[in-house]
Motif scaffolding. Structure first.
Motif, PDB file in Angstrom:
ATOM      1  N   GLY A 155       0.753  -1.269  -0.050  1.00 27.07           N
ATOM      2  CA  GLY A 155      -0.070  -0.046  -0.002  1.00 27.07           C
ATOM      3  C   GLY A 155       0.778   1.378  -0.151  1.00 27.07           C
ATOM      4  N   ARG A 156       2.135   1.152   0.349  1.00 25.31           N
ATOM      5  CA  ARG A 156       3.107   2.464   0.308  1.00 25.31           C
ATOM      6  C   ARG A 156       3.209   2.498  -1.105  1.00 25.31           C
ATOM      7  NH1 ARG A 156       7.411   1.285   2.218  1.00 25.31           N
ATOM      8  NH2 ARG A 156       7.364  -0.803   2.502  1.00 25.31           N
ATOM      9  N   ARG A 157       3.623   3.795  -1.244  1.00 24.64           N
ATOM     10  CA  ARG A 157       4.032   4.212  -2.644  1.00 24.64           C
ATOM     11  C   ARG A 157       5.284   3.433  -2.913  1.00 24.64           C
ATOM     12  NH1 ARG A 157       7.881   7.630  -4.462  1.00 24.64           N
ATOM     13  NH2 ARG A 157       8.196   8.781  -2.345  1.00 24.64           N
ATOM     14  N   ARG A 158       6.252   3.394  -2.268  1.00 26.45           N
ATOM     15  CA  ARG A 158       7.738   3.097  -2.453  1.00 26.45           C
ATOM     16  C   ARG A 158       7.601   1.477  -3.033  1.00 26.45           C
ATOM     17  NH1 ARG A 158      11.596   6.379  -2.410  1.00 26.45           N
ATOM     18  NH2 ARG A 158      11.598   8.298  -1.218  1.00 26.45           N
TER      19      ARG A 158
ATOM     20  N   GLU B 172       6.209   1.586  -6.575  1.00 34.59           N
ATOM     21  CA  GLU B 172       7.696   1.993  -7.164  1.00 34.59           C
ATOM     22  C   GLU B 172       8.717   1.061  -7.499  1.00 34.59           C
ATOM     23  OE1 GLU B 172      11.154   4.891  -5.950  1.00 34.59           O
ATOM     24  OE2 GLU B 172       8.867   5.911  -5.749  1.00 34.59           O
TER      25      GLU B 172
ATOM     26  N   ALA C 211      -4.487   1.617 -10.063  1.00 39.35           N
ATOM     27  CA  ALA C 211      -4.660   1.680  -8.496  1.00 39.35           C
ATOM     28  C   ALA C 211      -5.972   0.355  -8.147  1.00 39.35           C
ATOM     29  CB  ALA C 211      -5.086   2.956  -8.042  1.00 39.35           C
TER      30      ALA C 211
ATOM     31  N   VAL D 267      -4.931  -0.275  -4.170  1.00 35.64           N
ATOM     32  CA  VAL D 267      -4.316   1.142  -3.472  1.00 35.64           C
ATOM     33  C   VAL D 267      -4.797   2.583  -3.858  1.00 35.64           C
ATOM     34  CG1 VAL D 267      -2.016  -0.026  -3.198  1.00 35.64           C
ATOM     35  CG2 VAL D 267      -2.262   1.217  -5.168  1.00 35.64           C
TER      36      VAL D 267
ATOM     37  N   THR E 291      -1.238   6.900  -4.842  1.00 35.76           N
ATOM     38  CA  THR E 291       0.160   6.178  -4.609  1.00 35.76           C
ATOM     39  C   THR E 291       0.646   5.918  -6.174  1.00 35.76           C
ATOM     40  OG1 THR E 291      -0.726   5.306  -2.613  1.00 35.76           O
ATOM     41  CG2 THR E 291       0.921   4.074  -4.027  1.00 35.76           C
TER      42      THR E 291
ATOM     43  N   SER F  32       2.052   8.915  -7.952  1.00 34.64           N
ATOM     44  CA  SER F  32       3.467   9.229  -7.278  1.00 34.64           C
ATOM     45  C   SER F  32       4.395   8.276  -7.833  1.00 34.64           C
ATOM     46  CB  SER F  32       3.347   9.442  -5.862  1.00 34.64           C
ATOM     47  OG  SER F  32       2.464  10.387  -5.392  1.00 34.64           O
ATOM     48  N   ALA F  33       4.142   7.128  -8.065  1.00 39.94           N
ATOM     49  CA  ALA F  33       5.081   6.038  -8.508  1.00 39.94           C
ATOM     50  C   ALA F  33       5.454   6.550  -9.744  1.00 39.94           C
ATOM     51  CB  ALA F  33       4.712   4.778  -8.121  1.00 39.94           C
TER      52      ALA F  33
END
Length: 478
Positions: free
Chosen positions: A18-21, A24, A49, A54, A58, A61-62
Motif C-alpha cells: 500500500g505504500r508508494r515505494r 514504485e 490503482a 491502492v 500512490t 506518485s510512483a
C-alpha cells in the motif's frame, strides 16, 4: 459494488503493502528484469490503482518518480509507457542470442539446395486467397480443426495429386501436416509404435531425414544408389521393413528410380509386409521431359506418399500432406491429434482456394520457366569456366550435383568456396559411404547473373590446393 475487471488494461504485479515505494519498487524491478519491455504502455493510474487495491495517488506518485528516473515516459494523450530508448545493465535484451551462438552468416552467393525463389512468391494471389477463404468459412470452421486436415483442402489435394502425380487418393486418404518434416515424424512415430526399429534410406540422402528418424528412435540403414536408383538387392539384405525413397528425383543425385527397380521395391515391400515412404519433394519441376508418375499409384496399400508446398511456394507456409494406406491412417491421425490438435485452418483454406482458382498451377508454370533459365545459366557457365566439372542427374528440381575430377576433396573445395563467400555443400556431407567427389548446388533462388558470378569464383578456386580423397572404386555408382 463489485470491480469490473473486463475494462482494465491489465498489469500483473505482486500485491504491494500500500505504500508508494512498494508500487514504485515493483514497477522498477519489472522494467529492469525485462518483464516490461521498452515501449510497453502501462495502465492508467486509475486502472492500476484499482487492480492493486491502492489509492490512485500512490500510483500517480510512483509513475512520476519513475518518469523522473528515466524508466518511464509520460505524454499527454498517450498515457505512460516504459522508456523505449533505454537498456538496463542487469536486463539483457530478450532477443540476445546465447553466448556461444554464432550470428547467421550472410553469403555473397548462397547456393544451398532446396530453396525456391522466395521473391517470386505470389504475394497478391496468396493475400487474395486468404481473404476469400476467410470470408467463405462458416463460424464453426474457426473452432479446433479436424486433425486430418481441412476437408476443402483434402479434396483439392486429392484432385490435384491425381491429375499431376497420378496418385490414387480419395480425400479421406489425405492427412494435412505442418510441412513434410512433421509428416515424416508422424509416420516414424507410428512405425516405432508398430515395432519397427530400423528404416532403410538411400545413400546418399538428405541428412535431415536421417536425423529426424534417429530422433524418433529409428536407426537409419543406408542403402546405396546408382544411376538406376536405390539398390533393391542391397535393401533385401537388410532386416528393414520400411524404406524412405525419393523415387521421382533422387536427392541429391537427381536420378529417377528405374521402372524395374520400382517393381522390385514394391515386391520387396509385399514380401516383407513392409512399407515404402515416397518423398515426392520436387516432382512438379521438370524442364525437358514429362514427370514420372508417383509410385503410390502402383500399390496404394504399401506406399506412403508425402509432399509439401515448400519447393513450390515457400517453406514458411509449413503446409504438407500425406496420402496413407488404410492400415496407417487412423494411427497417424491420432498421432497428429496428440501432436498439435491439427494444422491451422486458415492457411489450409487459403491453399485450397489457390488450387481451386488455378493460382497454384499458374505459379508453377511461371517458376518452371524461371528455374529452367537459372539452371541453364548455371550449367552454361560451368561448361565454359570449368569443363571438367560434370553435371549429374536429370533436368529437374531446384538443384544439380556437379561431379568434380576424381581424386578431388569436395569438402576442401566447399571450405575454399566458403572462404570466398560462396555457400555450397559437398556431396560427402550427404553420403555415409564415399561415392564420387561432388558439389550439390541449388540454383532456384539465385538470378542468372549472380549464378555466373558465383561460377567465376568457383573457377578461380577450382581444385587447386585441395587434399586428395579417393573413394573405393566399388563405392561409385554403377
Amino acid at each position: 459494488m463489485a470491480t469490473n475487471w473486463t475494462t482494465y488494461r491489465e498489469l500483473l504485479l505482486p500485491h504491494p503493502t500500500g505504500r508508494r515505494r512498494a508500487v514504485e519498487s515493483e514497477l522498477r524491478r519489472a522494467v529492469r528484469d525485462g518483464r516490461l519491455a521498452p515501449g510497453t504502455r502501462l495502465p492508467s493510474s486509475r486502472d492500476l490503482a484499482a487492480q492493486l487495491g491502492v489509492a490512485r495517488g500512490t500510483v500517480t506518485s510512483a509513475y512520476a518518480q519513475l518518469v523522473g528516473e528515466g524508466y518511464l515516459v509520460a505524454r499527454r494523450g498517450s498515457g505512460t509507457a516504459v522508456a523505449a530508448a533505454v537498456t538496463w545493465p542487469d536486463a539483457p535484451p530478450a532477443d540476445r542470442p546465447p553466448e556461444d551462438a554464432a550470428p547467421p552468416r550472410r553469403w555473397r552467393y548462397d547456393l544451398r539446395p532446396g530453396l525456391p525463389a522466395l521473391n517470386a512468391f505470389p504475394r497478391d494471389e496468396w493475400s487474395q486467397a486468404h481473404r476469400t477463404a476467410l470470408a467463405g468459412l462458416p463460424a464453426d470452421a474457426l473452432g479446433y480443426p479436424d486433425p486430418a486436415g481441412y476437408a476443402g483442402l483434402r479434396a483439392e489435394l486429392a484432385d490435384y495429386l491425381g491429375r499431376v502425380r497420378a496418385v490414387a487418393a480419395r480425400p479421406s486418404d489425405v492427412v494435412v501436416t505442418d510441412g513434410a518434416a512433421e509428416g515424416l515424424a508422424l509416420v516414424a512415430k507410428v512405425l516405432r509404435d508398430n515395432g519397427h526399429r530400423t528404416v532403410a534410406v538411400e545413400d546418399p540422402c538428405h541428412f535431415g531425414s536421417t536425423a529426424l528418424l534417429s530422433s524418433h528412435g529409428l536407426e537409419a540403414v543406408r542403402v546405396p544408389v546408382d544411376e538406376r536408383g536405390i539398390r533393391v538387392d542391397r535393401l533385401a539384405a537388410t532386416d528393414c521393413r520400411a524404406v524412405l525413397v525419393t523415387a521421382a528425383h533422387q536427392f541429391p543425385l537427381g536420378v529417377v528410380l528405374h521402372p524395374e527397380r520400382r517393381r522390385a521395391l514394391l515386391a520387396w515391400a509385399h514380401d516383407r509386409d513392409g512399407l515404402v515412404v515416397e518423398d515426392d519433394y520436387d516432382a512438379e519441376h521438370r524442364y525437358d521431359r514429362p514427370a514420372t508418375g508417383a509410385m503410390q499409384a502402383l500399390d496404394p496399400n504399401r506406399v506412403v506418399y508425402q509432399g509439401s508446398t515448400s519447393k513450390v511456394l515457400a517453406p514458411a507456409l509449413r503446409l504438407g500432406w500425406l496420402v496413407l494406406p488404410p492400415v496407417l491412417h487412423a494411427a497417424v491421425v491420432q498421432r497428429k491429434r496428440m501432436n498439435d490438435l491439427g494444422t491451422a485452418t486458415l492457411p489450409q483454406a487459403a491453399l485450397a482456394h489457390l488450387m481451386r482458382s488455378g493460382g497454384y498451377d499458374r505459379h508453377l508454370r511461371r517458376t518452371r520457366q524461371l528455374y529452367r533459365a537459372r539452371r541453364d545459366a548455371l550449367l552454361s557457365a560451368l561448361a565454359e569456366e570449368l569443363p571438367t566439372w560434370e553435371p549429374i542427374g536429370v533436368a529437374a528440381g531446384l538443384h544439380v550435383v556437379i561431379r568434380l575430377p576424381d581424386g578431388t576433396d569436395d569438402v576442401a573445395v566447399q571450405g575454399r568456396l566458403a572462404g570466398r563467400g560462396v555457400n555450397t555443400l559437398a556431396l560427402a556431407d550427404f553420403a555415409g559411404t564415399p561415392t564420387f567427389p561432388g558439389l550439390v548446388l541449388g540454383y532456384a533462388a539465385t538470378t542468372p547473373d549472380r549464378l555466373r558470378a558465383a561460377v567465376r569464383i568457383m573457377a578461380s578456386v577450382g581444385t587447386v590446393g585441395t587434399s586428395v580423397r579417393t573413394p573405393p572404386l566399388d563405392s561409385r555408382p554403377r
